[in-house]
Motif scaffolding. Structure first.
Motif, PDB file in Angstrom:
ATOM      1  N   THR A  36       0.837  -1.207   0.000  1.00 27.71           N
ATOM      2  CA  THR A  36       0.000   0.000   0.000  1.00 27.71           C
ATOM      3  C   THR A  36       0.868   1.253   0.000  1.00 27.71           C
ATOM      4  O   THR A  36       1.860   1.324   0.731  1.00 27.71           O
ATOM      5  CB  THR A  36      -0.932   0.009   1.223  1.00 27.71           C
ATOM      6  OG1 THR A  36      -1.682  -1.205   1.252  1.00 27.71           O
ATOM      7  CG2 THR A  36      -1.890   1.190   1.176  1.00 27.71           C
ATOM      8  N   GLY A 102       4.670   1.215   1.308  1.00 31.30           N
ATOM      9  CA  GLY A 102       4.724   0.196   2.327  1.00 31.30           C
ATOM     10  C   GLY A 102       5.372  -1.094   1.868  1.00 31.30           C
ATOM     11  O   GLY A 102       5.543  -1.354   0.670  1.00 31.30           O
ATOM     12  N   THR A 111      -1.239  -4.032   7.037  1.00 29.49           N
ATOM     13  CA  THR A 111      -1.165  -2.778   6.291  1.00 29.49           C
ATOM     14  C   THR A 111      -1.637  -1.609   7.150  1.00 29.49           C
ATOM     15  O   THR A 111      -1.020  -0.532   7.160  1.00 29.49           O
ATOM     16  CB  THR A 111      -2.018  -2.872   5.012  1.00 29.49           C
ATOM     17  OG1 THR A 111      -1.374  -3.729   4.074  1.00 29.49           O
ATOM     18  CG2 THR A 111      -2.206  -1.507   4.373  1.00 29.49           C
ATOM     19  N   GLU A 114       0.898  -0.764   9.764  1.00 28.60           N
ATOM     20  CA  GLU A 114       2.019  -0.071   9.128  1.00 28.60           C
ATOM     21  C   GLU A 114       1.673   1.396   8.861  1.00 28.60           C
ATOM     22  O   GLU A 114       2.464   2.301   9.163  1.00 28.60           O
ATOM     23  CB  GLU A 114       2.371  -0.762   7.819  1.00 28.60           C
ATOM     24  CG  GLU A 114       3.463  -0.071   7.011  1.00 28.60           C
ATOM     25  CD  GLU A 114       3.611  -0.667   5.616  1.00 28.60           C
ATOM     26  OE1 GLU A 114       4.721  -1.087   5.277  1.00 28.60           O
ATOM     27  OE2 GLU A 114       2.595  -0.701   4.875  1.00 28.60           O
ATOM     28  N   THR A 115       0.481   1.633   8.320  1.00 25.58           N
ATOM     29  CA  THR A 115       0.051   2.993   8.019  1.00 25.58           C
ATOM     30  C   THR A 115      -0.066   3.820   9.294  1.00 25.58           C
ATOM     31  O   THR A 115       0.402   4.968   9.360  1.00 25.58           O
ATOM     32  CB  THR A 115      -1.293   2.977   7.277  1.00 25.58           C
ATOM     33  OG1 THR A 115      -1.145   2.249   6.053  1.00 25.58           O
ATOM     34  CG2 THR A 115      -1.767   4.383   6.967  1.00 25.58           C
ATOM     35  N   VAL A 181      -2.818   0.583  -4.140  1.00 32.20           N
ATOM     36  CA  VAL A 181      -2.390  -0.720  -3.644  1.00 32.20           C
ATOM     37  C   VAL A 181      -1.793  -1.511  -4.799  1.00 32.20           C
ATOM     38  O   VAL A 181      -2.239  -1.403  -5.944  1.00 32.20           O
ATOM     39  CB  VAL A 181      -3.569  -1.481  -2.997  1.00 32.20           C
ATOM     40  CG1 VAL A 181      -4.659  -1.806  -4.007  1.00 32.20           C
ATOM     41  CG2 VAL A 181      -3.080  -2.760  -2.321  1.00 32.20           C
ATOM     42  N   CYS A 332      -6.759   2.402   4.679  1.00 34.23           N
ATOM     43  CA  CYS A 332      -6.888   0.964   4.910  1.00 34.23           C
ATOM     44  C   CYS A 332      -7.986   0.363   4.031  1.00 34.23           C
ATOM     45  O   CYS A 332      -7.925  -0.817   3.660  1.00 34.23           O
ATOM     46  CB  CYS A 332      -7.191   0.685   6.378  1.00 34.23           C
ATOM     47  SG  CYS A 332      -5.955   1.343   7.532  1.00 34.23           S
TER      48      CYS A 332
END
Length: 454
Positions: A36, A102, A111, A114-115, A181, A332
């Motif tokens: 992402t 990412g 994800t 991570e974001t 993505v 997300c």
């Protein structure tokens, strides 16, 4: 936009090597991952202006501050222009929009962690510098001339070339932000099916994520002005790629398309050589004017693949490129939407059944109409809202069947709740901001930098 690739400097002598590069992206389903990327606008808290690269409160200072979290700096001409950590990177768009690219992860749960980790790190450093960050598709307040430029060689070349091929290319570079993505494929046939489904449905993502209704402090007449900008950026490297739906489409046809895309540059020995408008085909036979007698390397090819900007882009994976940037929840939701549609066989079949009979005219009508009308665009006796509802239904079912659960036992389908709410209300993020602009904001966009900042 990418930084220089890290592919080996292996000379290319045959077109088949380019085809093999795409084929090398094939992976068994067990190895499919989710990558992402998202961009965001920085602004100074005191005057809302975008930060310059230099200075105590500049973008380079922000990057330097982020190194406390274990990021390794990447330099160009002795200036920090990117960061690397754990197969992820933080890079800069032309006007300093900050991008997280990412790592390739197994689930949307990972994800979103991570974001969130990245946004928290940025918020800590930004607060010390008197900066904030905003997720939208288009810079709502400042003019093109008021946007700074980052000291990256490829951007200088593109800045000079863009006005020759379109009127909005410099706006694309300096005033847009997206979330995308990157997803895998198993075989050439799997790639083709996913490419066709995602290209046909890309306008649906554009509608759901539409969040760029302002230009220079005023409504611009669009809900996704970012999407509209691509229609007048550079026709040689943008668009819906009609050939993807033709019989016989595959790796070879996409390579031929890329070979027809004019070059921007060749990066050699730390220097960007301006090849704007020149032909990669000429490069393949040693006749590139800027580098006479030299042959391209796999690095040149990897770089060149990043200079095509269609709605869906093929590299060693497929990139979904249709969505405006936005808040954490939608960052997300974007990968959840596409993973739900493309990573489950039954969902992919259902999505293909949804779009397989779209005509070329209908696909273009969706692409051209969604930037202005989003979910309200008429389509086949209904609206894009109806299409979005059906696509979301398929995506939810796909995520439930994937059954990738977090520690609390939740599958990934809850990440689509924010999109379900948009479809249920029929009101896009852009329309919500327009209502605020005409209401409590008293026709000012300044409150957006407080109410919608990360």
């Amino acid at each position: 936009m990418s930084s220089p690739s890290h592919v080996a400097e292996t000379p290319i002598t045959d077109r088949n090597e380019l085809v093999a590069t795409l084929a090398s992206g094939e992976k068994p389903k067990a190895q499919w991952r989710i990558g992402t990327e998202h961009e965001k606008f920085g602004f100074r808290l005191d005057d809302l202006r975008p930060p310059t690269f230099d200075g105590e409160r500049g973008i380079e200072a922000l990057l330097t501050g982020l190194t406390r979290f274990g990021w390794t700096p990447v330099q160009e001409n002795e200036r920090t222009i990117a960061l690397l950590r754990d197969n992820a990177s933080v890079t800069l768009e032309p006007a300093g929009q900050l991008e997280l690219s990412g790592a390739a992860l197994e689930s949307i749960h990972q994800t979103c962690v991570e974001t969130g980790t990245h946004l928290n790190e940025v918020a800590q450093v930004a607060a010390e510098l008197g900066l904030g960050f905003l997720g939208m598709g288009f810079q709502p307040k400042w003019t093109r001339e008021e946007m700074p430029w980052m000291p990256k060689g490829r951007y200088r070349i593109m800045r000079d070339y863009m006005p020759k091929v379109g009127s909005l290319g410099l706006d694309m570079m300096t005033r847009t932000c997206t979330v995308q993505v990157n997803l895998d494929y198993a075989t050439e046939a799997d790639m083709v099916k996913k490419f066709r489904v995602s290209l046909a449905l890309q306008p649906i993502a554009t509608a759901l994520f539409a969040d760029s209704p302002f230009t220079e402090g005023k409504p611009n007449g669009y809900l996704s002005y970012r999407s509209h900008i691509w229609t007048d950026t550079d026709a040689d490297r943008t668009g819906m790629l009609d050939f993807v739906f033709e019989d016989g489409f595959g790796y070879e046809r996409y390579v031929d398309y890329l070979l027809d895309v004019p070059m921007y540059f060749s990066y050699r020995d730390g220097v960007y050589h301006d090849a704007s408008g020149q032909s990669f085909r000429d490069f393949m036979v040693g006749k590139l004017p800027v580098l006479p007698g030299q042959l391209p390397t796999l690095r040149d090819w990897s770089d060149h693949m990043t200079t095509a900007f269609p709605e869906v882009r093929l590299k060693k994976y497929l990139e979904m490129r249709g969505a405006d940037g936005g808040p954490w929840a939608r960052l997300c939701a974007l990968p959840a939407f596409w993973v739900g549609l493309l990573y489950d066989d039954a969902a992919l079949d259902a999505a293909w059944d949804l779009v397989r009979d779209f005509s070329l005219v209908e696909r273009h009508a969706l692409r051209d109409g969604v930037p202005k009308h989003a979910l309200n665009l008429p389509f086949r006796g209904g609206t894009v809202r109806d299409l979005a509802a059906e696509a979301l239904k398929i995506a939810v079912a796909g995520l439930k069947r994937r059954a990738a659960r977090n520690a609390d036992g939740q599958d990934e389908s809850h990440f689509l709740d924010v999109l379900q709410e948009i479809v249920a209300s029929g009101i896009t993020p852009a329309e919500r901001k327009l209502a605020l602009y005409h209401g409590e904001w008293n026709q000012s966009v300044d409150p957006v930098f407080k109410q919608f900042a990360y």
